[in-house]
Enzyme design. Structure first.
Site: not given
Ligand code: S3P
Length: 454
Positions: A409, A47, A363, A336
């Site tokens: 992971r 981000r 995932k 995660d």
């Molecule tokens: C993330 C959101 C999660 C997570 C991913 C990172 C993010 O996914 O599993 O590793 O940075 O917004 P989901 O929002 O699809 O659950």
């Protein structure tokens, strides 16, 4: 052929991805002791590049995660004309081009293994005036994308996917998106963030309601750049009226990387570690809550706020764990961390039951099946279910050879299992640890894990 690492390089954007066969071998037993700082948060690193690029002025980032996933995002923005310096020792300088300053890339944007890059960029690019094509590796190109392309289509976006809804995604240049209200059918921060980013380019208001709280780094960071996003109960709202002003970002350590050591120090007798400067945003701390419910000894020390995100040092000492029924409301807050939590469950006395976690099947790998298969090879009674797992733990972990299926992971979780195994564990296909935690082996070894690679 064991021991032989072959590599193929291919060049996309300016990044060279190494496809390498790496095997981890972890010797049984040991304990973890010492103090470390794990690398920067992956979600925030992505981000910081996205928002820093769209900001006016120069954004300085500290603690950036120098790993393949975050670099995929960084290179995508370079390919769209943003000048970005670094990362050097976690520092990145982004010369923002403003909300309407991105340029058409001259080739498809290759996003490697990174679901976050693809889903967030889909929203951000849906309202640009130029076309883009988003591609990824085999795992990423098999992951569901309709969860973002369908609501984006409701906003007027034009995205062509493969027949089954997967990438490559061809995003047609389109100005004049329309704001919508979207009730998310799944608790996904990626979907929420995708729509909020698209909402920055849409007429009227875009609002997203989540069925359960998910990580809120997008909302917090947008506010940090001075872009208004409001929150009312379970709904976040944005419109196109705001502007991003460059800022300084201090990315804390990733609790998802810290999680391997939270579990490792809990299960390995005589362990005592401190993990420094870990992000403890309440939308991410499910792993601490779940481990504490299982009897873990985790102290949250020196709580502070850094750049709009809560941070603390975590001291973890070994403690006998017991099985629990994992409360479903904690699932999105630890989404995660389940691969390594299954290892905790294998070491916990009694039965641990996870439900309401179907998302784990889509995932980087099918984390329910892949973990159950590996744990069974190691002699653990782990039964996969449609939306979770039942683990009857505390009966020992054996040695053997397991496969991470190219999922970072999974590779790190089975490494941690070695601390309580009765014989060596060999873990195949571990190159993808580089997507989120390239220093894993070095830091794990420093704390006391006997982990080698071939
Ligand atoms: C993330 C959101 C999660 C997570 C991913 C990172 C993010 O996914 O599993 O590793 O940075 O917004 P989901 O929002 O699809 O659950």
């Amino acid at each position: 052929m064991p021991g032989s690492a072959f590599s193929t390089n291919w060049k996309t954007n300016n990044l060279i991805y190494m496809s390498q066969s790496i095997t981890f071998i972890v010797q049984p037993g040991g304990r973890l002791r010492g103090e470390i700082r794990v690398p920067g948060d992956k979600s925030m690193s992505h981000r910081s590049i996205m928002l820093g690029s769209l900001a006016e002025g120069v954004t300085h980032v500290k603690g950036f995660l120098n790993a393949e996933d975050a670099m995929s995002t960084l290179e995508a923005f370079r390919a769209m004309g943003v000048s970005i310096e670094g990362p050097v020792d976690g520092e990145v300088t982004i010369h923002g081009v403003g909300k309407h300053g991105l340029k058409a890339p001259d080739k498809p944007l290759y996003l490697g293994n990174s679901g976050t890059s693809m889903r967030l960029l889909s929203g951000l690019l849906a309202g640009q005036s130029f076309d883009t094509i988003l591609t990824g590796d085999k795992s990423l190109e098999s992951r569901p994308m309709r969860r973002v392309t369908e609501p984006l289509a409701l906003m007027g976006a034009e995205i062509v996917s493969q027949e089954n809804g997967t990438a490559p995604l061809h995003i047609k240049g389109k100005t004049g998106l329309k704001g919508i209200h979207y009730d998310m059918p799944i608790a996904s921060a990626q979907v929420k963030s995708c729509l909020l980013l698209a909402g920055m380019y849409a007429e009227g208001e875009t609002s997203v309601t989540e069925p359960a709280p998910t990580r809120d780094h997008t909302e917090r960071m947008l506010n940090g750049f001075g872009y208004p996003v409001s929150r009312e109960g379970d709904t976040a709202r944005i419109n196109s009226q705001g502007k991003l002003t460059a800022t300084r970002i201090d990315v804390p350590s990733d609790i998802s990387s810290a999680a391997f050591f939270l579990v490792g120090a809990s299960i390995a007798p005589d362990s005592d570690i401190t993990l420094k400067h870990v992000g403890i945003n309440p939308t991410r701390t499910g792993v601490i809550d779940i481990l504490q419910l299982m009897g873990a000894n985790i102290e949250i020390l020196n709580r502070r706020e850094v750049g709009g995100e809560p941070v603390a040092d975590l001291r973890v000492r070994a403690s006998p764990l017991h099985g629990i029924d994992i409360p479903e409301h904690l699932v999105p807050l630890a989404i995660d961390e389940f691969p390594v939590l299954f290892v905790a469950a294998a070491c916990a006395t009694g039965r641990t039951v996870l439900t309401g976690a179907r998302e784990l099947r889509v995932k980087e790998s099918d984390r329910i099946q892949v973990m159950a298969d590996g744990l069974q090879i190691l002699g653990v009674d782990a039964q996969p279910t449609e939306d979770g797992m039942v683990v009857n733990g505390g009966r020992g972990i054996g040695g053997g050879e397991v496969d991470s299926h190219g999922d970072h992971r999974i590779a790190m979780s089975f490494s941690i299992a070695g601390l309580r195994a009765s014989a060596a564990i060999t873990i195949r296909d571990c190159a993808n640890v580089n997507t989120s935690f390239p220093e894993f082996r070095q830091l794990a070894t420093r704390l006391g894990l006997d982990l080698t690679t071939v």
